[in-house]
Write an enzyme that holds these catalytic residues in place. Structure first.
Site, PDB file in Angstrom:
ATOM      1  N   HIS A  78       0.009   5.651 -15.533  1.00 36.93           N
ATOM      2  CA  HIS A  78       1.350   5.683 -14.905  1.00 36.93           C
ATOM      3  C   HIS A  78       1.782   6.905 -15.665  1.00 36.93           C
ATOM      4  O   HIS A  78       2.611   7.634 -15.074  1.00 36.93           O
ATOM      5  CB  HIS A  78       2.338   4.608 -15.190  1.00 36.93           C
ATOM      6  CG  HIS A  78       1.460   3.413 -14.190  1.00 36.93           C
ATOM      7  ND1 HIS A  78       2.104   2.136 -14.250  1.00 36.93           N
ATOM      8  CD2 HIS A  78       0.627   3.300 -13.260  1.00 36.93           C
ATOM      9  CE1 HIS A  78       1.300   1.373 -13.678  1.00 36.93           C
ATOM     10  NE2 HIS A  78       0.599   2.045 -12.899  1.00 36.93           N
ATOM     11  N   HIS A 235       1.786   2.897  -4.511  1.00 35.06           N
ATOM     12  CA  HIS A 235       1.207   2.914  -5.921  1.00 35.06           C
ATOM     13  C   HIS A 235      -0.113   3.221  -6.099  1.00 35.06           C
ATOM     14  O   HIS A 235      -0.480   3.869  -7.143  1.00 35.06           O
ATOM     15  CB  HIS A 235       1.451   1.291  -6.325  1.00 35.06           C
ATOM     16  CG  HIS A 235       1.396   1.236  -7.913  1.00 35.06           C
ATOM     17  ND1 HIS A 235       2.215   1.703  -8.892  1.00 35.06           N
ATOM     18  CD2 HIS A 235       0.191   0.572  -8.625  1.00 35.06           C
ATOM     19  CE1 HIS A 235       1.558   1.648 -10.185  1.00 35.06           C
ATOM     20  NE2 HIS A 235       0.389   1.060  -9.760  1.00 35.06           N
ATOM     21  N   HIS A 262      -9.527   2.500 -10.046  1.00 35.63           N
ATOM     22  CA  HIS A 262      -9.753   3.351 -11.068  1.00 35.63           C
ATOM     23  C   HIS A 262     -11.146   3.601 -11.377  1.00 35.63           C
ATOM     24  O   HIS A 262     -11.305   4.727 -11.528  1.00 35.63           O
ATOM     25  CB  HIS A 262      -8.993   2.461 -12.478  1.00 35.63           C
ATOM     26  CG  HIS A 262      -7.732   2.306 -12.447  1.00 35.63           C
ATOM     27  ND1 HIS A 262      -6.723   3.157 -12.241  1.00 35.63           N
ATOM     28  CD2 HIS A 262      -7.115   0.895 -12.497  1.00 35.63           C
ATOM     29  CE1 HIS A 262      -5.385   2.599 -12.311  1.00 35.63           C
ATOM     30  NE2 HIS A 262      -5.662   1.234 -12.217  1.00 35.63           N
TER      31      HIS A 262
END
Length: 304
Positions: A78, A235, A262
């Site tokens: 983030h 997101h 990820h």
């Protein structure tokens, strides 16, 4: 030329680590041209420095973690997305723990503070990684590809077997304004059953309705509901911006993801960098006066 940027002033954050549950303080400091983003674990002696690059990724379980033999820093995605989205190429990140604070579960608190600190030119041109040939990573029904494009774009197709999520698709034409205004506030999310299991195994210890969207059997448990009807896929795109930034360059290409996370994001960056025939490093020769972080199409190839 489009030039590298750093922070105009230093800025400090303090908050809970999503997985460790510990209170952690993090300070962003200006850095010289060519530094990139470098994390410094100041809670160990001597302090340990870790460059935010794909080569230093040591884990992609639940978040992106960079490290070396001396120390690690987890949940960097983030913050990395916020730095990339705000056009910051160079910064030192002093952190007194093993995990970036989760804040409200999005990149918005980081973006707000970075924008308040301002950006300062470093006086040297940026290099852009321009994709020339497609590169893909496929694992079962999960796939991620980056293909040639005149701009940086991320498209994400996600699907869960839950009525509150089901399938969502969104495509982002990257710009500073679009990212900070339409994607930075999208929060991380998880299913209640999975959160309870993770906590039982010593993970997600700092997770709460204050820093994540939690989905129960009947739907979203957060009283305020969602910030966007498609907050989940937004997101996922936010995470992708952070993970892809570990290529170490601004990107020109179209990332197309299906059920990626990820792990696949990291594998794509690694595979792309492993294949220099699939990209060139270039500099833009012009810069629009009213959009200091947006590239123009005129390019000039430079040495790596």
């Amino acid at each position: 030329m489009t030039f590298q940027n750093t922070l105009g002033n230093k800025v400090t954050f303090s908050g809970i680590g999503l997985h460790t549950g510990k209170t952690i303080t993090l300070t962003l400091r200006p850095a010289e041209a060519g530094t990139g983003i470098v994390f410094h674990r100041v809670d160990v002696s001597p302090s340990v420095s870790i460059e935010a690059k794909a080569a230093n990724v040591v884990s992609t379980r639940l978040s992106t973690t960079i490290g070396n033999a001396q120390a690690t820093v987890s949940t960097i995605e983030h913050l990395m997305a916020a730095l990339y989205g705000c056009g910051i190429d160079n910064a030192h990140v002093d952190i007194n723990g093993p995990e970036v604070p989760i804040m409200d579960g999005s990149a918005a608190p980081f973006v707000a503070a970075i924008e308040k600190a301002g950006a300062k030119g470093c006086g040297k041109p940026r290099k852009y990684l321009v994709v020339k040939k497609p590169v893909s990573v496929v694992e079962g029904d999960k796939k991620i590809t980056i293909i040639p494009s005149r701009t940086y774009k991320i498209s994400f197709d996600m699907e869960f077997a839950h009525r509150a999520v089901r399938s969502q698709f969104r495509s982002m034409q990257f710009s500073r304004e679009i990212f900070t205004e339409e994607y930075a506030a999208a929060r991380t999310f998880g299913f209640l059953a999975e959160v309870e299991m993770l906590k039982a195994h010593g993970l997600a210890l700092g997770g709460s309705l204050e820093n994540a969207v939690v989905i129960g059997e009947e739907g979203v448990l957060n009283e305020e509901g969602l910030r966007y009807t498609d907050e989940f896929v937004r997101h996922k795109i936010l995470d992708s911006v952070g993970d892809m930034s570990l290529a170490g360059y601004r990107l020109i290409g179209h990332v197309k993801s299906t059920k990626s996370g990820h792990d696949l994001n990291h594998k794509l960056v690694t595979e792309l960098l492993r294949r220099p025939d699939c990209y060139t490093l270039e500099e833009f020769t012009q810069q629009p006066a009213n959009a200091p972080f947006l590239p123009m199409p005129e390019l000039a190839t430079v040495a790596a």
